[in-house]
Scaffold this active site. Sequence first.
Site: not given
Ligand code: BJW
Length: 236
Positions: A115, A100
């Site tokens: 990301h 963002d």
């Molecule tokens: C507060 C609060 C307040 C609320 N105070 N706290 C099994 C199946 C399929 C895939 C995989 C798998 N195992 C691993 C993978 C890989 C996959 C992955 O991790 N998947 C898992 C979900 C299972 N990862 C990937 O694919 C990554 N790439 C990769 O691994 O590449 C390997 C590769 C190598 C070589 C060649 C090819 C590949 C890429 C991951 C990309 C993630 N993209 C997104 C979208 C970004 C674009 C967009 O915004 O549109 O990124 S998804 C989304 O999740 C976004 C975020 O950055 C990311 C993380 O989310 P985040 O920030 O943690 O948010 P939330 O909502 O999950 O959590 C919020 C937290 O805040 C909560 O805990 C609340 O409690 C807290 N909170 N208010 C304090 N006021």
Amino acid sequence: MHSVRQWLAEARSVAVLTGAGVSAESGVPTFRDANGLWKQYRVQDLATQSAFARDPKLVWEWYNWRRSVLAEVKPNPGHYALAKLEKRIPKFALITQNVDGLHELAGSRHVLRLHGSIWEVRCIACARQSVDLRVSIPDLPPICECGGLLRPAVVWFGEPLPRDVWRAAEAAVQASDLLLVIGTSAVVYPAAGLAQLAKSSGARVVEINLAKTPITSEIDEFLQGPSGELLPRLIA
Ligand code: BJW
Ligand code: ZN
């Protein structure tokens, strides 16, 4: 809180990993909370290469909507506290999963964007990347000068993270005495793995979140509460 303040005062090298929770108090929707984006939309329809190949206009409409939300919001006290911390610690790295731009708006100087950025676009044919700050991109999907499709320069599921950014993040965490993990559900890899990397390199790890996550049991201190309130108190 007391011991974390002490650790911060002693630390020479601090790394911070932030997630969507840090921007939540600015009014930016998170992904996995009750009202999160992935509760309303299907990841595989919007945040994958195959979704973009299938329907680039739909994917762009969603990103335009998110741009319009972000255009209305401002950094919150959590962002500002982290910008202030950067000035105080000799070696400091802010690693964010957020796309963002709010850390930069709050004054953070060196931000490692794991990301990507929602405010940049990249051509899927020639890979040219550029900044585009318009609230809404017209004539969807946008086309590059070379004729290729432009996409948001963010990292979708199944895509590798920008290599240099990832390497810098790993190095910063390995060099740190203290890692703060703030507002992330710690389920998306490789970002979530930085907490384990910090532990195995001998750093203390502190988590700030509203709720426990998969890493909570493995870290040194968990501060439960909103980052916009806890961070200014911690850094004051
Ligand atoms: C507060 C609060 C307040 C609320 N105070 N706290 C099994 C199946 C399929 C895939 C995989 C798998 N195992 C691993 C993978 C890989 C996959 C992955 O991790 N998947 C898992 C979900 C299972 N990862 C990937 O694919 C990554 N790439 C990769 O691994 O590449 C390997 C590769 C190598 C070589 C060649 C090819 C590949 C890429 C991951 C990309 C993630 N993209 C997104 C979208 C970004 C674009 C967009 O915004 O549109 O990124 S998804 C989304 O999740 C976004 C975020 O950055 C990311 C993380 O989310 P985040 O920030 O943690 O948010 P939330 O909502 O999950 O959590 C919020 C937290 O805040 C909560 O805990 C609340 O409690 C807290 N909170 N208010 C304090 N006021
Ligand atoms: Zn091009």
